[in-house]
Design a protein around this motif. Sequence first.
Motif, PDB file in Angstrom:
ATOM      1  N   ARG A 147      -5.297  10.700  -0.837  1.00 34.49           N
ATOM      2  CA  ARG A 147      -5.279  10.010  -2.027  1.00 34.49           C
ATOM      3  C   ARG A 147      -5.189  10.344  -3.633  1.00 34.49           C
ATOM      4  NH1 ARG A 147     -10.026   8.314   1.940  1.00 34.49           N
ATOM      5  NH2 ARG A 147      -9.193   6.267   1.981  1.00 34.49           N
ATOM      6  N   HIS A 148      -5.023  11.781  -3.305  1.00 32.12           N
ATOM      7  CA  HIS A 148      -5.189  11.985  -4.989  1.00 32.12           C
ATOM      8  C   HIS A 148      -3.946  12.049  -5.551  1.00 32.12           C
ATOM      9  CE1 HIS A 148      -7.203  13.946  -7.595  1.00 32.12           C
ATOM     10  NE2 HIS A 148      -7.933  15.157  -7.780  1.00 32.12           N
TER      11      HIS A 148
ATOM     12  N   PHE B 175      -9.451   0.307  -4.533  1.00 29.34           N
ATOM     13  CA  PHE B 175      -8.171   0.289  -4.157  1.00 29.34           C
ATOM     14  C   PHE B 175      -7.048  -1.123  -4.047  1.00 29.34           C
ATOM     15  CE2 PHE B 175      -5.112  -0.647  -0.248  1.00 29.34           C
ATOM     16  CZ  PHE B 175      -4.842   0.585  -0.146  1.00 29.34           C
ATOM     17  N   ALA B 176      -5.957  -0.366  -5.073  1.00 26.62           N
ATOM     18  CA  ALA B 176      -4.463  -1.296  -5.462  1.00 26.62           C
ATOM     19  C   ALA B 176      -4.541  -1.958  -6.034  1.00 26.62           C
ATOM     20  CB  ALA B 176      -4.372  -2.107  -4.067  1.00 26.62           C
TER      21      ALA B 176
ATOM     22  N   GLN C  91      -5.485   0.898   4.366  1.00 31.16           N
ATOM     23  CA  GLN C  91      -4.659   0.675   3.366  1.00 31.16           C
ATOM     24  C   GLN C  91      -3.290   1.655   3.074  1.00 31.16           C
ATOM     25  OE1 GLN C  91      -7.646   4.029   1.747  1.00 31.16           O
ATOM     26  NE2 GLN C  91      -9.297   2.429   1.092  1.00 31.16           N
ATOM     27  N   ARG C  92      -3.308   1.924   4.702  1.00 33.19           N
ATOM     28  CA  ARG C  92      -1.956   2.991   4.389  1.00 33.19           C
ATOM     29  C   ARG C  92      -1.322   1.345   4.721  1.00 33.19           C
ATOM     30  NH1 ARG C  92      -3.848   7.379   7.567  1.00 33.19           N
ATOM     31  NH2 ARG C  92      -3.932   5.930   9.813  1.00 33.19           N
ATOM     32  N   LYS C  93      -1.341   0.371   5.082  1.00 31.02           N
ATOM     33  CA  LYS C  93      -0.543  -0.982   5.314  1.00 31.02           C
ATOM     34  C   LYS C  93      -0.475  -1.447   4.169  1.00 31.02           C
ATOM     35  CE  LYS C  93      -2.176  -1.648  10.561  1.00 31.02           C
ATOM     36  NZ  LYS C  93      -2.836  -3.139  11.327  1.00 31.02           N
TER      37      LYS C  93
ATOM     38  N   MET D 169       3.030  -1.270  -0.998  1.00 33.59           N
ATOM     39  CA  MET D 169       3.098  -2.107  -1.886  1.00 33.59           C
ATOM     40  C   MET D 169       2.298  -2.304  -2.905  1.00 33.59           C
ATOM     41  SD  MET D 169       2.134  -6.052   0.186  1.00 33.59           S
ATOM     42  CE  MET D 169       1.146  -5.087   1.463  1.00 33.59           C
ATOM     43  N   VAL D 170       1.425  -1.695  -3.681  1.00 38.12           N
ATOM     44  CA  VAL D 170       0.666  -0.478  -4.209  1.00 38.12           C
ATOM     45  C   VAL D 170       1.791   0.198  -5.279  1.00 38.12           C
ATOM     46  CG1 VAL D 170      -1.437   0.733  -5.280  1.00 38.12           C
ATOM     47  CG2 VAL D 170      -1.193  -0.632  -3.337  1.00 38.12           C
TER      48      VAL D 170
END
Length: 198
Positions: A19-20, A109-110, A166-168, A172-173
């Motif tokens: 994440r970092h 997230f996102a 989240q990986r999916k 897009m993020v």
Amino acid sequence: MTWLVVGLGNPGPSYAAHRHNVGAMVVAELARRAGEGFTSARGMRAEVVTTRVGTAGVGVPTAGAQRLVLCRTRTYMNESGIGVGKVAAFHDIAPDHVVVVHDELDIDFAALRIKLGGGDNGHNGLKSIRAHLGTGDYYRIRVGIGRPPGRQDPAAYVLSDFSAVQRKELPMVIDRAADAVETLVTDGLTATQNRFNG
């Protein structure tokens, strides 16, 4: 006018998916759009790509396109400012033309938040950049990673991979954050905030 876009993260494959490192992922996407590979900036403890950005996107030499230096530091997060300071000095880029893309615990997230200046909010990479640039008055594109679940230590959370769900969504993020960088350089802060903050 030259802009410096810095993607924060830790170097090496063992950290790449953490994440970092989402800031480094965004800058890698911008380099991909430009069709360029990072090269080691000699003596600067950073990897860079030099390209241009304008209304037609990154790497397209259109009228009015601005010079863009993409940067990933080769230091650990808490020493990010070393490479940022050296690259900014080498290219004679003032802090008001520096954009730092980084992870943000206090944003879902996102979600993205774009701003100029502000505090470091406990982020060691931002603290280091402030120390080496002598100011916090640079642009930040904050990419939300959310708070850790339960009682998980935030330090352990940021140094772990995104969840399977989240990986999916992550591509897009990253794509949206890269769009935000382009918009900030070409259209300015207010237009970028209106389009991407949320």
